[in-house]
Design a protein around this motif. Structure first.
Motif, PDB file in Angstrom:
ATOM      1  N   LYS A 502       0.828  -1.206   0.000  1.00 43.89           N
ATOM      2  CA  LYS A 502       0.000   0.000   0.000  1.00 43.89           C
ATOM      3  C   LYS A 502       0.866   1.261   0.000  1.00 43.89           C
ATOM      4  N   ARG A 571      -8.531  -7.132  -1.555  1.00 42.53           N
ATOM      5  CA  ARG A 571      -7.586  -6.016  -1.507  1.00 42.53           C
ATOM      6  C   ARG A 571      -6.427  -6.221  -2.486  1.00 42.53           C
ATOM      7  N   ASN A 631      -6.562   9.382  -0.971  1.00 42.57           N
ATOM      8  CA  ASN A 631      -7.247   8.094  -0.796  1.00 42.57           C
ATOM      9  C   ASN A 631      -6.248   6.937  -0.685  1.00 42.57           C
ATOM     10  N   HIS A 636      -8.462   2.103   3.920  1.00 43.81           N
ATOM     11  CA  HIS A 636      -9.414   1.813   2.845  1.00 43.81           C
ATOM     12  C   HIS A 636     -10.867   1.868   3.307  1.00 43.81           C
ATOM     13  N   SER A 697      -9.239   5.117  -7.321  1.00 40.09           N
ATOM     14  CA  SER A 697     -10.038   5.343  -6.104  1.00 40.09           C
ATOM     15  C   SER A 697     -11.104   4.267  -5.926  1.00 40.09           C
ATOM     16  N   ILE A 700      -9.631   1.099  -4.536  1.00 40.85           N
ATOM     17  CA  ILE A 700      -9.307   1.172  -3.103  1.00 40.85           C
ATOM     18  C   ILE A 700     -10.466   0.646  -2.259  1.00 40.85           C
ATOM     19  N   VAL A 701     -11.702   0.959  -2.679  1.00 41.38           N
ATOM     20  CA  VAL A 701     -12.872   0.544  -1.898  1.00 41.38           C
ATOM     21  C   VAL A 701     -13.439  -0.784  -2.389  1.00 41.38           C
TER      22      VAL A 701
END
Length: 704
Positions: A502, A571, A631, A636, A697, A700-701
């Motif tokens: 990350k 992830r 972000n 996260h 972005s 990431i979620v």
């Protein structure tokens, strides 16, 4: 008729009562002895034989009520045995031992043939007859040699594998929680020690805790000073494993119940839910660990004469000072060889438990294992980044300083441990039975790390300063050749490794920001030499983005080789998508720089309006890049897409307006046609950058 039947049954009853009182039915054995085989004799229970090269060690227990009755009648224990081949003869001759005291629960039969099959049984000798149990098989062993040595190495391997599986399972279960909490609980040096102790005790690995601390330093969550406290606490926490093993392996001998535990746990691998798998792996590792320990104990010789190598070393060990140094070096060598101080500790405890090593020699080996850990960690982080190397150097300084004072005071430490154990009723580790020696070893291991922490916790700033002096940072030049955050040299489990990936991806995002600024500057730069420098720098950054994508994807794939939770797998998929989009952003900016270079070479010029429009488009893209980078560094679960979507919408709206104006200029027969095409290419490319930014972005979620 009825009366005759009653008299017949009465006569049978009287005949039965007239028989001698025995514990079963009667059969004839080869020696014309009466053998009683019934439920009563089975009250001699838990009959086992421990095989030896030239003998058998028989063990048994007797139920209390049978023992009291037999003792009142002066009964004794009888043992008989015979080689299985002799049982095939017409008149097999058993060897019978009749007068073993009733109080005995074991007996060693000597001078048997090596590697041969025997039958044996245990009985109660009443003086008139012997009541035998059923016959049990047993086999004498081969003498200790190369085969047993290989079995010992295999047993040690099973122990190390079990330790690894158990630790990784616990990390999968608890790793993410511990990682999320470590930053808050390690806010100062004392809390850092407590955090390192608790985490190392829970996941049973000081190495993983040190790597976790290094990762947090990389991420900026911990300072190097705070991580030093975590490292000290991890050294104390890892001693809990030795207490755990001493209690469950040498005091209780849990290896006897290993298969019993597996019988209940194994079905969960096939029928259990996926979220149970880390727990199941932990239990499997726990079982394998104790099975390995049990095998090590079983294959160790009881007589040191069967282990001439150790006998020779002990002879050299009697030399003052040099003898201690010899065993310190042996402990360090084994630790470096197997890459585990815990394995060295356990192997030493097994040797002590079998009576092959005296207590003082074992203490020297354990001290050497602490020194060997220094070498192992330094080797493991030799290819890592500056933070990992500095963390390893703090660990080396901590253990190295402790080794020096402990070596100088070793005779006094051994006497102090003996005095302490005698005064609290734990027994004498030096002169008493071997079971007390292992408790003394574990006590030494704990006291060494605890006292060393108390001595050095006040000097953490100095340790950090020495680590920074001895491990120099290469600065920005690091990013050209290798990744800054990935590459600690130790790959832990997925939940603990994701943090490093990350941070590397967040750094990747800042590189794209720089490329945007450099590409934008080409629109306004008129100096030819300066333009060449900017173009060269953009090309260099584009090459860096390619390398980062390759290295991060390789790292993520390596993480994915292990067992993953559903959340971790999601992830990793998101991170793979992120680096792909970031690499495409780098490619687009590089292509834009080449387009601007062509414009300059052909001496094409934008109108002031076109230049302002491209600047507006760059403003919208830079705003989106700032949100994307925020972000990437945020947790996260706390990322909101609202601002990212709004920024992407602004880029689309700006592009749509510029394209509409451009198409209108074409219909009005714009004379600067070639420059217009380049102008169109640039704002269209910036819109593509915006698409990749919002993709990052969303990844990431978890929207991949």
């Amino acid at each position: 008729m009825y009366l005759q039947l009653r008299l017949k049954y009465l006569l049978v009853l009287l005949l039965f009562l007239a028989q001698p009182v025995v514990y079963g039915s009667v059969a004839e054995n080869p020696g014309n002895k009466k053998v009683i085989e019934d439920d009563s004799i089975r009250k001699i229970v838990n009959i086992t034989a421990v095989s030896k090269p030239e003998g058998l060690k028989l063990k048994w227990t007797i139920n209390y009520d049978v023992y009291e009755s037999a003792k009142a009648h002066d009964y004794t224990i009888a043992i008989r045995y015979i080689q299985k081949d002799d049982l095939k003869k017409d008149a097999p001759r058993w060897t019978v031992i009749k007068a073993v005291p009733l109080e005995r629960t074991d007996y060693r039969i000597e001078q048997l043939e090596k590697n041969e099959d025997y039958s044996y049984s245990i009985g109660l000798n009443t003086g008139k007859e012997i009541m035998w149990s059923k016959d049990y098989p047993a086999r004498t062993e081969l003498p200790w040699g190369i085969f047993k040595f290989i079995v010992l190495i295999g047993s040690l391997g099973l122990f190390i594998y079990g330790m690894k599986v158990m630790s990784e399972g616990l990390q999968q279960v608890l790793g993410s929680r511990l990682r999320n909490q470590l930053g808050s609980i390690a806010s100062n040096q004392l809390k850092g020690v407590l955090a390192g102790f608790s985490i190392s005790s829970i996941i049973q690995s000081s190495t993983v805790t040190v790597v976790m601390a290094a990762s947090f330093v990389n991420a900026g969550i911990l300072t190097l000073i705070q991580s030093a406290g975590v490292i000290m606490g991890a050294n104390i926490g890892t001693t809990m494993k030795a207490w755990f093993i001493n209690l469950l392996a040498f005091e209780i001998d849990l290896s006897n119940y290993a298969l019993f535990i597996l019988a209940f746990v194994a079905p969960l691998l096939f029928f259990g839910k996926k979220r149970w798998k880390p727990w199941v792996n932990s239990i499997f590792g726990f079982v394998f660990l104790f099975m390995g320990l049990g095998f090590m104990v079983e294959c160790m010789p009881e007589d040191i004469a069967e282990f001439p190598f150790i006998q020779t070393l002990l002879a050299y060990g009697e030399i003052p000072v040099l003898g201690v140094l010899l065993f310190v070096l042996i402990g360090a060598f084994i630790t470096v060889l197997v890459q585990s101080s815990s394995a060295t500790m356990v192997l030493t405890m097994v040797l002590v438990n079998c009576g092959l090593l005296p207590f003082d020699v074992a203490v020297a080996i354990i001290l050497g294992a602490n020194l060997g850990t220094v070498v192992a960690v330094e080797m493991a982080t030799s290819t890592g980044n500056v933070h990992a190397k500095r963390s390893a150097r703090i660990h080396s300084l901590f253990n190295g300083i402790g080794f020096i004072w402990a070596l100088l005071l070793l005779p006094f430490i051994i006497q102090g441990i003996q005095w302490f154990m005698l005064n609290i009723g734990w027994g004498d580790p030096i002169n008493a039975p071997v079971e007390h020696a292992n408790s003394g070893l574990v006590l030494f291991h704990t006291l060494f790390n605890l006292i060393n922490t108390l001595l050095l916790i006040g000097f953490i700033p100095q340790l950090v300063k020495w680590s920074e002096m001895t491990v120099k940072s290469k600065g920005k030049s690091d990013e050209v050749f290798h990744l800054e955050f990935i590459g600690t040299g130790i790959l832990s489990t997925a939940d603990l490794s994701i943090l490093e990936a990350k941070k590397e991806i967040a750094k990747f995002g800042t590189l794209t920001q720089r490329m945007s600024k450099m590409t934008r500057s080409l629109l306004y730069e008129k100096n030819t030499n300066q333009i060449e420098k900017i173009l060269t720098r953009i090309e260099k950054y584009e090459d860096i983005t390619d390398k980062i994508e390759i290295e991060v994807v390789k790292y993520l794939n390596k993480i994915a080789e292990g067992d993953l939770t559903e959340h971790t797998a999601m992830r990793i998929r998101g991170m793979n998508s992120m680096v792909n989009d970031l690499e495409r952003i780098g490619d687009i900016f590089y292509q834009m720089s080449k387009t601007i270079e062509r414009k300059t070479a052909e001496k094409l010029w934008f109108t002031p309006e076109q230049r302002n429009n491209i600047a507006t488009m760059f403003d919208a893209v830079d705003e989106a890049l700032i949100i994307m980078c925020e972000n990437l560094t945020a947790h996260h679960e706390k990322v909101s897409l609202d601002s990212a979507i709004a920024a992407e919408r602004k880029i689309d709206e700006t592009r749509n307006k510029l394209r509409k104006d451009y198409l209108e200029s074409l219909s009005n027969q714009d004379p600067n046609f070639k420059a217009g095409m380049i102008y169109n290419d640039l704002f269209s490319s910036l819109e593509k950058v915006g698409d990749h930014i919002i993709n990052v972005s969303e990844a990431i979620v978890g929207k991949v």
